[in-house]
Write a protein that holds these residues in place. Structure first.
Motif, PDB file in Angstrom:
ATOM      1  N   UNK A  83      69.176  79.963 -52.375  1.00 52.85           N
ATOM      2  CA  UNK A  83      69.843  81.202 -52.798  1.00 52.85           C
ATOM      3  C   UNK A  83      70.859  81.667 -51.756  1.00 52.85           C
ATOM      4  N   UNK A  84      71.148  80.763 -50.795  1.00 57.44           N
ATOM      5  CA  UNK A  84      72.085  81.044 -49.704  1.00 57.44           C
ATOM      6  C   UNK A  84      71.623  82.234 -48.853  1.00 57.44           C
ATOM      7  N   UNK A  85      70.316  82.276 -48.618  1.00 55.79           N
ATOM      8  CA  UNK A  85      69.703  83.332 -47.825  1.00 55.79           C
ATOM      9  C   UNK A  85      68.817  82.692 -46.758  1.00 55.79           C
ATOM     10  N   UNK A  86      68.314  83.522 -45.842  1.00 54.32           N
ATOM     11  CA  UNK A  86      67.346  83.050 -44.854  1.00 54.32           C
ATOM     12  C   UNK A  86      66.083  83.898 -44.950  1.00 54.32           C
ATOM     13  N   UNK A  87      64.990  83.361 -44.472  1.00 53.68           N
ATOM     14  CA  UNK A  87      63.732  84.107 -44.442  1.00 53.68           C
ATOM     15  C   UNK A  87      63.803  85.081 -43.273  1.00 53.68           C
ATOM     16  N   UNK A 130      57.939  78.667 -36.273  1.00 55.07           N
ATOM     17  CA  UNK A 130      58.765  77.457 -36.325  1.00 55.07           C
ATOM     18  C   UNK A 130      60.077  77.753 -37.046  1.00 55.07           C
ATOM     19  N   UNK A 131      59.979  78.488 -38.146  1.00 47.95           N
ATOM     20  CA  UNK A 131      61.175  78.846 -38.919  1.00 47.95           C
ATOM     21  C   UNK A 131      62.054  79.807 -38.121  1.00 47.95           C
ATOM     22  N   UNK A 132      61.448  80.832 -37.550  1.00 49.54           N
ATOM     23  CA  UNK A 132      62.221  81.839 -36.821  1.00 49.54           C
ATOM     24  C   UNK A 132      62.890  81.255 -35.575  1.00 49.54           C
ATOM     25  N   UNK A 177      58.465  86.038 -26.742  1.00 52.52           N
ATOM     26  CA  UNK A 177      59.814  86.126 -27.323  1.00 52.52           C
ATOM     27  C   UNK A 177      60.595  87.331 -26.803  1.00 52.52           C
ATOM     28  N   UNK A 178      60.133  87.881 -25.703  1.00 55.30           N
ATOM     29  CA  UNK A 178      60.818  89.024 -25.110  1.00 55.30           C
ATOM     30  C   UNK A 178      62.282  88.688 -24.845  1.00 55.30           C
ATOM     31  N   UNK A 179      63.175  89.606 -25.225  1.00 57.26           N
ATOM     32  CA  UNK A 179      64.627  89.456 -25.047  1.00 57.26           C
ATOM     33  C   UNK A 179      65.234  88.392 -25.957  1.00 57.26           C
ATOM     34  N   UNK A 180      64.485  87.950 -26.970  1.00 51.98           N
ATOM     35  CA  UNK A 180      65.028  87.026 -27.957  1.00 51.98           C
ATOM     36  C   UNK A 180      65.226  87.770 -29.284  1.00 51.98           C
ATOM     37  N   UNK A 181      66.074  87.253 -30.174  1.00 55.09           N
ATOM     38  CA  UNK A 181      66.336  87.949 -31.452  1.00 55.09           C
ATOM     39  C   UNK A 181      65.219  87.761 -32.478  1.00 55.09           C
ATOM     40  N   UNK A 182      63.989  87.697 -32.004  1.00 53.11           N
ATOM     41  CA  UNK A 182      62.810  87.599 -32.865  1.00 53.11           C
ATOM     42  C   UNK A 182      61.888  88.749 -32.499  1.00 53.11           C
TER      43      UNK A 182
END
Length: 253
Positions: A83-87, A130-132, A177-182
């Motif tokens: 659908x041209x989207x991401x989770x 894994x996806x993120x 994940x500190x300081x990461x875009x997750x």
């Protein structure tokens, strides 16, 4: 960041179903999984009547089967990519509260709760992360419980221990994940009406209706805070005094 595409486990009833309804009202696309597919099909129909413009993907999933968790999460990722989207967000909600006091013949039920709530949470976190990590963004939400802050008696003994484990897993990952875009959020609900609370018998204190609880959960999740208590009153203040509660008082919770 707007999180439009959301995966919810344990979505066939209770908090999972309630959150799905609230996110659908907000125009979010949903990937829903649970063991009871027939209930998911009914929910999908309800969601698309609420908002015909959203995509709703369904799959059966028993979170105690690690290989299936990875397959289902990856399949949902593909659904969104098509659908041209991401989770954008994964809400780890699947859980159960079977069991009884230790040593009373309910070892099987206690182990089922441990495997679903704790080991199942690990599998879901692994698959989501894994996806993120690959896409370098995402919001992981873990539904813990106010019972995570102390040990509880009887049927709550193993359940509370698993929710304390989920709390610890989330915090460890948050450091990682500190300081990461997750982002990683832990939600601590108080007593909200569900199939689980219906089986308790006598209603526990400070119970709120499912529709109100679901609205508050979604509102809290969208803020993406590290930790949130739902509802804030009275549970945040109860959390402050819980370390000092005598064991006799804990029996009432």
């Amino acid at each position: 960041m707007t999180r439009k595409n959301i995966l919810i486990t344990g979505a066939s009833s209770g908090l999972g179903k309630g959150m799905a309804i609230e996110f659908a009202k907000q125009g979010c696309n949903l990937a829903l999984c649970a063991r009871r597919v027939e209930k998911l099909e009914l929910l999908k129909k309800e969601l698309q009547e609420l908002n015909p413009n959203i995509h709703v993907f369904l799959r059966a999933l028993d979170v105690t089967k690690q290989e299936d968790v990875f397959k289902v999460f990856k399949a949902f990722e593909v659904d969104f990519k098509n659908s041209r989207e991401t989770l954008d967000r994964v809400i780890i909600n699947a859980g159960m509260g079977k069991g009884a006091s230790l040593g009373k013949g309910y070892a099987k039920q206690n182990m089922q709760t441990a495997m679903t709530n704790f080991c199942g949470a690990i599998s879901q976190m692994e698959a989501a992360m894994e996806i993120f990590r690959e896409q370098n963004h995402g919001h992981l939400v873990l539904i813990s419980s106010m019972s995570a802050f102390r040990g509880y008696p009887r049927a709550m003994t193993v359940y509370a221990a698993t929710k304390a484990g989920v709390k610890s897993l989330a915090e460890g990952l948050r450091v990682d994940v500190l300081h990461k875009p997750i982002k990683v959020s832990t939600i601590f609900p108080g007593y909200i009406e569900s199939e689980m609370t219906d089986s308790v018998g006598k209603p526990p204190p400070f119970m709120i209706a499912l529709d109100k609880g679901s609205k508050l959960l979604v509102k809290s999740i969208n803020k993406e805070k590290a930790k949130t208590f739902v509802p804030y009153w009275p549970w945040y203040f109860i959390k402050l005094i819980m370390p000092f509660m005598p064991l006799k008082m804990l029996r009432k919770f």
